[in-house]
Design a protein around this motif. Structure first.
Motif, PDB file in Angstrom:
ATOM      1  N   LYS A 190       0.829  -1.209   0.000  1.00  0.00           N
ATOM      2  CA  LYS A 190       0.000   0.000   0.000  1.00  0.00           C
ATOM      3  C   LYS A 190       0.866   1.264   0.000  1.00  0.00           C
ATOM      4  CE  LYS A 190      -2.485  -2.312  -0.882  1.00  0.00           C
ATOM      5  NZ  LYS A 190      -3.331  -2.384  -2.085  1.00  0.00           N
ATOM      6  N   TYR A 191       2.031   1.177   0.635  1.00  0.00           N
ATOM      7  CA  TYR A 191       2.947   2.321   0.650  1.00  0.00           C
ATOM      8  C   TYR A 191       3.370   2.673  -0.774  1.00  0.00           C
ATOM      9  CZ  TYR A 191       7.046   5.167   1.758  1.00  0.00           C
ATOM     10  OH  TYR A 191       7.969   6.178   1.826  1.00  0.00           O
ATOM     11  N   GLU A 236       1.675   2.136  -3.400  1.00  0.00           N
ATOM     12  CA  GLU A 236       0.527   2.565  -4.192  1.00  0.00           C
ATOM     13  C   GLU A 236       0.161   4.030  -3.961  1.00  0.00           C
ATOM     14  OE1 GLU A 236      -2.831   0.048  -3.718  1.00  0.00           O
ATOM     15  OE2 GLU A 236      -1.788  -1.764  -4.374  1.00  0.00           O
ATOM     16  N   LEU A 237       0.813   4.660  -2.997  1.00  0.00           N
ATOM     17  CA  LEU A 237       0.551   6.086  -2.789  1.00  0.00           C
ATOM     18  C   LEU A 237       0.932   6.863  -4.045  1.00  0.00           C
ATOM     19  CD1 LEU A 237       1.873   6.544   0.866  1.00  0.00           C
ATOM     20  CD2 LEU A 237      -0.506   6.395   0.114  1.00  0.00           C
ATOM     21  N   TRP A 239       2.883   8.792  -5.549  1.00  0.00           N
ATOM     22  CA  TRP A 239       4.167   9.492  -5.512  1.00  0.00           C
ATOM     23  C   TRP A 239       4.433  10.165  -6.847  1.00  0.00           C
ATOM     24  CZ3 TRP A 239       5.906   9.885  -0.807  1.00  0.00           C
ATOM     25  CH2 TRP A 239       5.662   8.865   0.113  1.00  0.00           C
ATOM     26  N   ALA A 269      10.134   9.170  -0.834  1.00  0.00           N
ATOM     27  CA  ALA A 269       9.457   7.876  -0.724  1.00  0.00           C
ATOM     28  C   ALA A 269      10.450   6.773  -0.369  1.00  0.00           C
ATOM     29  CB  ALA A 269       8.750   7.535  -2.035  1.00  0.00           C
TER      30      ALA A 269
END
Length: 415
Positions: free
Chosen positions: A375-376, A378-379, A381, A389
């Motif tokens: 999920k990180y 999928e931010l 960016w 990131a």
């Protein structure tokens, strides 16, 4: 097809080389088939459970605490030997073994020195000469004969040898499963050899009708291995049986130089493999929680728990990714899959911690952590923020490593 069968073979070899899980014959009478370090672990478990009993009698631990801790160590013993044991069985099995201490090294050296005798030197030399002589004779007489055998003759011989090992092990007391096991694995090579010899025939089926069911090979292995596992009452054969079943459902491992790719052969098979794995896990966990003894469950339990949970949680990671439906993104379906993945992880952690299903707890916790990392990424960016990131990911991984060290019971393959 050959790649899929070879992948299945390499998965089995990879599992056998994993030091964290060892299997012994069901209804074992001794620990001779276990590595020495595993025997020492079992002895330590015996002493730990005995200590817990003493502390409970003295009132240091409550009955609930003692029961929970005892179940934890019994779970560890199950991972070591491949079947459930109680304290009496552990004591009986470990009575003839001792914990190795530094002072015993002298005795070991003396035993090694005892082998270096004149007689043993002569026997070793004789064995070497025998091997050289047999190799020379084979090159003179056997190899010319073997060159006369056609390819289909070798195909028949390979199948007969595999089936002879699988059936013949039943007539050998004590080590039957270890004779049948190479025969079971040999069938992977036999099927691959058949596909190689008849590659034009199989390719024609695919080109003309697109109808050859490649998963049929894994299903055949599943049937044969399941029968062998039941006949020999072997958790070892039961484990590879579950691997064959998951492969039949579409799960695969592709191994190339410097790369392992774990996932599914096709996108369409993911729901099928996940559903089947969830059903197997539900049956196992329900029997474990209610203390119901299902027929043959002990044979296949380790495979169901380890392979089934692994396949299911790999599937949840894939389907919950926003790239799973790339080009056909549906927000409602995406949110539903997030809910499914999160709930699955929470349930795995809850069942594992409350009912001491240690392996499920660790696999569920590990994949739940991987889900958070997913999920990180999928931010949304931006290109300029990738440095931040990456820094954030490094911090998260560092903190996660500290958490995993502090609570290893919730992570897989953490010491």
């Amino acid at each position: 097809m050959m790649r899929r069968l070879i992948s299945l073979f390499l998965v089995v070899i990879f599992w056998l080389s994993t030091p964290s899980v060892s299997f012994a014959q069901n209804n074992i009478n001794n620990l001779d088939n276990l590595p020495l370090e595993k025997v020492q672990e079992l002895i330590s478990i015996r002493h730990s459970i005995t200590t817990i009993d003493e502390l409970e009698k003295r009132g240091v631990l409550s009955e609930t605490q003692a029961t929970t801790e005892t179940k934890y160590y019994l779970e560890k013993s199950q991972i070591i030997v491949g079947e459930k044991l109680n304290l009496e069985q552990i004591i009986r099995l470990t009575n003839n073994y001792e914990i190795v201490t530094p002072g015993s090294q002298t005795n070991i050296i003396q035993k090694i020195a005892g082998f270096v005798t004149f007689t043993n030197i002569i026997l070793t030399a004789a064995a070497i000469l025998l091997v050289l002589a047999l190799a020379s004779l084979a090159s003179l007489y056997l190899i010319p004969i073997l060159t006369l055998i056609p390819d289909w003759g070798y195909e028949i011989i390979i199948y007969l040898v595999c089936l002879a090992a699988i059936v013949g092990g039943n007539f050998v007391t004590g080590i039957g499963e270890f004779i049948a096991f190479p025969g079971c694995l040999g069938l992977i090579g036999a099927i691959s050899f058949s596909h190689y010899l008849h590659r034009k025939f199989f390719q024609k089926l695919v080109d003309d009708k697109n109808s050859y069911p490649y998963y049929l090979d894994s299903f055949i292995l599943f049937i044969i291995w399941a029968i062998a596992a039941i006949v020999y009452k072997s958790s070892l054969l039961g484990f590879i049986t579950i691997i064959a079943l998951e492969t039949c459902l579409g799960f695969s491992v592709i191994i190339t130089p410097l790369r392992y790719m774990i996932g599914f052969a096709e996108k369409d098979v993911i729901p099928r493999a996940m559903s089947a794995s969830l059903i197997l896990l539900t049956i196992y966990v329900s029997a474990e929680v209610t203390n119901v003894e299902l027929p043959y469950m002990g044979i296949f339990s380790t495979g169901v728990l380890f392979v089934g949970s692994f396949v299911y949680f790999v599937g949840t990671l894939i389907v919950s990714s926003k790239w799973y439906e790339y080009g056909n993104f549906n927000i409602n379906r995406y949110l539903w899959l997030q809910f499914l993945t999160i709930v699955s992880g929470i349930i795995a952690l809850y069942i594992g911690s409350v009912w001491q299903v240690l392996l499920l707890q660790r696999i569920g916790g590990t994949f739940f952590f991987l889900y958070l990392i997913e999920k990180y990424f999928e931010l949304p960016w931006q290109q300029k923020s990738w440095s931040w990131a990456t820094l954030g990911l490094a911090v998260i991984l560092y903190l996660s490593a500290l958490v995993a060290k502090q609570y290893p019971e919730y992570f897989f393959l953490v010491n």
